[in-house]
Design a protein around this motif. Structure first.
Motif, PDB file in Angstrom:
ATOM      1  N   THR A 164       0.808  -1.193  -0.171  1.00  0.00           N
ATOM      2  CA  THR A 164       0.101  -0.222  -0.015  1.00  0.00           C
ATOM      3  C   THR A 164       0.831   1.143  -0.050  1.00  0.00           C
ATOM      4  OG1 THR A 164      -1.732  -1.212   1.049  1.00  0.00           O
ATOM      5  CG2 THR A 164      -1.848   1.284   1.296  1.00  0.00           C
ATOM      6  N   TYR A 165       1.735   1.359   0.833  1.00  0.00           N
ATOM      7  CA  TYR A 165       2.625   2.806   1.003  1.00  0.00           C
ATOM      8  C   TYR A 165       3.795   2.938   0.190  1.00  0.00           C
ATOM      9  CZ  TYR A 165      -0.538   3.363   4.940  1.00  0.00           C
ATOM     10  OH  TYR A 165      -1.686   3.843   5.589  1.00  0.00           O
ATOM     11  N   LEU A 166       4.439   1.800  -0.174  1.00  0.00           N
ATOM     12  CA  LEU A 166       5.672   1.849  -1.063  1.00  0.00           C
ATOM     13  C   LEU A 166       5.501   1.518  -2.508  1.00  0.00           C
ATOM     14  CD1 LEU A 166       8.091  -0.192   1.457  1.00  0.00           C
ATOM     15  CD2 LEU A 166       7.705   2.292   1.148  1.00  0.00           C
ATOM     16  N   ARG A 167       4.054   1.571  -3.038  1.00  0.00           N
ATOM     17  CA  ARG A 167       4.090   1.520  -4.350  1.00  0.00           C
ATOM     18  C   ARG A 167       3.931   2.844  -4.839  1.00  0.00           C
ATOM     19  NH1 ARG A 167      -1.527  -0.566  -6.148  1.00  0.00           N
ATOM     20  NH2 ARG A 167      -2.214   0.060  -3.884  1.00  0.00           N
ATOM     21  N   PRO A 168       4.167   3.069  -6.105  1.00  0.00           N
ATOM     22  CA  PRO A 168       4.161   4.709  -6.698  1.00  0.00           C
ATOM     23  C   PRO A 168       2.756   5.076  -6.745  1.00  0.00           C
ATOM     24  CG  PRO A 168       5.434   3.254  -8.097  1.00  0.00           C
ATOM     25  CD  PRO A 168       4.788   2.155  -7.064  1.00  0.00           C
ATOM     26  N   LYS A 169       2.535   6.175  -6.895  1.00  0.00           N
ATOM     27  CA  LYS A 169       0.972   6.837  -6.698  1.00  0.00           C
ATOM     28  C   LYS A 169       0.638   6.526  -7.809  1.00  0.00           C
ATOM     29  CE  LYS A 169      -1.163  11.523  -6.552  1.00  0.00           C
ATOM     30  NZ  LYS A 169      -1.062  12.795  -6.537  1.00  0.00           N
ATOM     31  N   SER A 170       1.176   6.323  -9.143  1.00  0.00           N
ATOM     32  CA  SER A 170       0.344   6.102 -10.306  1.00  0.00           C
ATOM     33  C   SER A 170      -0.342   4.765 -10.442  1.00  0.00           C
ATOM     34  CB  SER A 170       1.416   6.239 -11.397  1.00  0.00           C
ATOM     35  OG  SER A 170       2.634   5.323 -11.203  1.00  0.00           O
ATOM     36  N   THR A 171       0.133   3.870  -9.581  1.00  0.00           N
ATOM     37  CA  THR A 171      -0.095   2.312  -9.639  1.00  0.00           C
ATOM     38  C   THR A 171      -1.218   2.013  -8.556  1.00  0.00           C
ATOM     39  OG1 THR A 171       1.636   1.569  -7.899  1.00  0.00           O
ATOM     40  CG2 THR A 171       1.863   1.606 -10.119  1.00  0.00           C
ATOM     41  N   HIS A 172      -1.780   3.109  -8.176  1.00  0.00           N
ATOM     42  CA  HIS A 172      -2.750   2.886  -6.779  1.00  0.00           C
ATOM     43  C   HIS A 172      -4.073   2.992  -7.608  1.00  0.00           C
ATOM     44  CE1 HIS A 172      -0.777   3.342  -2.837  1.00  0.00           C
ATOM     45  NE2 HIS A 172       0.074   3.710  -3.653  1.00  0.00           N
ATOM     46  N   SER A 173      -5.097   2.094  -7.220  1.00  0.00           N
ATOM     47  CA  SER A 173      -6.478   2.056  -7.534  1.00  0.00           C
ATOM     48  C   SER A 173      -7.301   2.112  -6.391  1.00  0.00           C
ATOM     49  CB  SER A 173      -6.762   0.855  -8.683  1.00  0.00           C
ATOM     50  OG  SER A 173      -6.687  -0.488  -8.268  1.00  0.00           O
ATOM     51  N   PRO A 174      -8.404   2.475  -6.333  1.00  0.00           N
ATOM     52  CA  PRO A 174      -9.257   2.534  -5.130  1.00  0.00           C
ATOM     53  C   PRO A 174      -9.641   1.105  -4.869  1.00  0.00           C
ATOM     54  CG  PRO A 174     -10.017   4.211  -6.734  1.00  0.00           C
ATOM     55  CD  PRO A 174      -8.875   3.338  -7.425  1.00  0.00           C
ATOM     56  N   GLY A 175      -9.959   0.281  -5.761  1.00  0.00           N
ATOM     57  CA  GLY A 175     -10.214  -1.028  -5.178  1.00  0.00           C
ATOM     58  C   GLY A 175      -9.401  -1.937  -4.849  1.00  0.00           C
ATOM     59  N   ILE A 176      -8.206  -1.937  -5.210  1.00  0.00           N
ATOM     60  CA  ILE A 176      -7.031  -2.562  -4.687  1.00  0.00           C
ATOM     61  C   ILE A 176      -6.559  -1.939  -3.068  1.00  0.00           C
ATOM     62  CG2 ILE A 176      -4.453  -3.348  -4.930  1.00  0.00           C
ATOM     63  CD1 ILE A 176      -5.152  -3.327  -8.022  1.00  0.00           C
ATOM     64  N   ASP A 177      -6.622  -0.725  -3.191  1.00  0.00           N
ATOM     65  CA  ASP A 177      -6.318  -0.093  -2.033  1.00  0.00           C
ATOM     66  C   ASP A 177      -7.047  -0.649  -0.924  1.00  0.00           C
ATOM     67  OD1 ASP A 177      -4.245   1.339  -3.153  1.00  0.00           O
ATOM     68  OD2 ASP A 177      -4.969   3.178  -3.119  1.00  0.00           O
ATOM     69  N   LYS A 178      -8.428  -0.495  -1.091  1.00  0.00           N
ATOM     70  CA  LYS A 178      -9.549  -0.747  -0.042  1.00  0.00           C
ATOM     71  C   LYS A 178      -9.253  -2.243   0.241  1.00  0.00           C
ATOM     72  CE  LYS A 178     -12.980   0.939  -2.385  1.00  0.00           C
ATOM     73  NZ  LYS A 178     -14.728   1.664  -2.665  1.00  0.00           N
ATOM     74  N   LEU A 179      -9.058  -3.270  -0.766  1.00  0.00           N
ATOM     75  CA  LEU A 179      -8.959  -4.601  -0.374  1.00  0.00           C
ATOM     76  C   LEU A 179      -7.652  -4.821   0.625  1.00  0.00           C
ATOM     77  CD1 LEU A 179      -9.906  -7.415  -1.126  1.00  0.00           C
ATOM     78  CD2 LEU A 179      -8.325  -7.454  -3.086  1.00  0.00           C
ATOM     79  N   LEU A 180      -6.419  -4.200   0.129  1.00  0.00           N
ATOM     80  CA  LEU A 180      -5.345  -4.388   0.882  1.00  0.00           C
ATOM     81  C   LEU A 180      -5.498  -3.702   2.308  1.00  0.00           C
ATOM     82  CD1 LEU A 180      -2.494  -3.333  -1.857  1.00  0.00           C
ATOM     83  CD2 LEU A 180      -2.839  -5.712  -0.653  1.00  0.00           C
ATOM     84  N   SER A 181      -6.136  -2.693   2.320  1.00  0.00           N
ATOM     85  CA  SER A 181      -6.321  -1.820   3.702  1.00  0.00           C
ATOM     86  C   SER A 181      -7.158  -2.705   4.600  1.00  0.00           C
ATOM     87  CB  SER A 181      -7.123  -0.699   3.461  1.00  0.00           C
ATOM     88  OG  SER A 181      -6.282   0.467   2.596  1.00  0.00           O
ATOM     89  N   LEU A 182      -8.279  -3.570   4.101  1.00  0.00           N
ATOM     90  CA  LEU A 182      -8.853  -4.327   4.811  1.00  0.00           C
ATOM     91  C   LEU A 182      -8.155  -5.497   5.574  1.00  0.00           C
ATOM     92  CD1 LEU A 182     -12.290  -4.964   2.716  1.00  0.00           C
ATOM     93  CD2 LEU A 182     -12.218  -3.927   4.816  1.00  0.00           C
ATOM     94  N   PHE A 183      -7.136  -5.902   4.919  1.00  0.00           N
ATOM     95  CA  PHE A 183      -6.185  -6.923   5.479  1.00  0.00           C
ATOM     96  C   PHE A 183      -5.513  -6.447   6.820  1.00  0.00           C
ATOM     97  CE2 PHE A 183      -6.788  -9.692   1.833  1.00  0.00           C
ATOM     98  CZ  PHE A 183      -6.653 -10.784   2.388  1.00  0.00           C
TER      99      PHE A 183
END
Length: 316
Positions: A266-285
């Motif tokens: 979540t935190y060490l990926r480049p900003k351009s590769t962030h997508s809301p769906g993946i971010d939410k899924l990872l954050s749930l973990f």
């Protein structure tokens, strides 16, 4: 734009957001009630499971050891960590009012980052405890004395506070002119940065630096500890001794990889590769799923905890 705004002078043509909208799971309108029930059950499991661990480590003299002292701290931390985000999620699902003021958003982010830093350092301290116990068993009572344990726990709880307060102030000093709709279920760094005006490269760099300090550095310490632990375990003369030594570490390793794996992506990926769906899924973990499974992981794989829990239940 949803929410109130204050128009800045036309000179800079920028509007400052006064409140945000946490979109959360609004893209699943037919599942709002179901999600409310699921998250409520998860919250209850987290509270009950971690409170039980704190209770048995306090009441059972057999668990008055450094390992269980840190486990009790970890359980208390998990309760605090989850309580920063889950009650707000439940409120949004129940009322369908997803508005949150900038101050409330900043406060949520600040506590989330501080407790996240505490979790990283506390997991590193727990791995150091296992390293001393397995690699230097004769010196263990001397090295991990009550004063040292209290100092390590206090350091884990308080070391991240000034840095994370500073980072939160830095992020919320930005102007948010693109939108006030946060594609997340809580105020986290990546989705907030996406809403900022202008060039945010300096702020992104500061996020990486802080993440390296509070995520990557503790993780490297954990890897160093476990590399020494594995070498020591492999040198043990009997298979029984190796199995027993490894069983005391396996629960902690599972928690480490669940938490650090999702947080690092979540935190060490480049900003351009962030997508809301993946971010939410990872954050749930790392915000909900891992804290829910932690009591089960530690209790089901630890005979001392199971014995203490059984004694407590039989007394009742």
């Amino acid at each position: 734009m949803i929410g109130l705004t204050i128009q800045q002078p036309k000179l800079n043509n920028v509007s400052t957001v006064m409140q945000f909208v946490l979109l959360g799971f609004s893209d699943l309108p037919s599942l709002q009630g179901f999600l409310f029930v699921i998250f409520s059950i998860m919250y209850l499991i987290i509270l009950i499971g971690n409170c039980l661990i704190i209770l048995i480590t306090r009441l059972d003299p057999a668990l008055h050891k450094p390992m269980y002292f840190f486990l009790a701290n970890f359980s208390l931390l998990e309760i605090c960590y989850v309580s920063v985000t889950l009650p707000r999620i439940l409120f949004n699902l129940w009322t369908q009012d997803r508005r949150i003021s900038v101050l409330s958003c900043a406060t949520q982010m600040c506590f989330f980052l501080m407790l996240g830093a505490t979790e990283c350092f506390l997991l590193a301290v727990m791995s150091y405890d296992r390293y001393v116990a397995i690699c230097n068993p004769l010196h263990y009572p001397l090295v991990m004395n009550p004063t040292k344990c209290s100092q390590l726990a206090a350091g884990s709880w308080f070391s991240g506070i000034p840095v994370q307060i500073g980072q939160t102030c830095q992020i919320f000093s930005l102007h948010f002119c693109n939108s006030n709709r946060i594609s997340h279920f809580f105020c986290d760094l990546p989705p907030i940065l996406k809403l900022a005006c202008g060039d945010t490269s300096v702020h992104e760099l500061s996020v990486y630096v802080v993440a390296m300090l509070f995520v990557a550095f503790p993780f490297m310490l954990i890897l160093a500890s476990y590399s020494r632990i594995i070498v020591t375990i492999l040198k043990l003369p009997t298979a029984t001794g190796r199995a027993k030594a490894f069983s005391t570490c396996s629960s902690h390793l599972v928690v480490v990889f669940l938490f650090f794996g999702s947080a690092t992506i979540t935190y060490l990926r480049p900003k351009s590769t962030h997508s809301p769906g993946i971010d939410k899924l990872l954050s749930l973990f790392y915000t909900i799923v891992t804290p829910m499974f932690n009591p089960m992981i530690y209790s089901l794989r630890n005979k001392d905890v199971i014995t203490a829990l059984r004694k407590l239940l039989l007394k009742k």
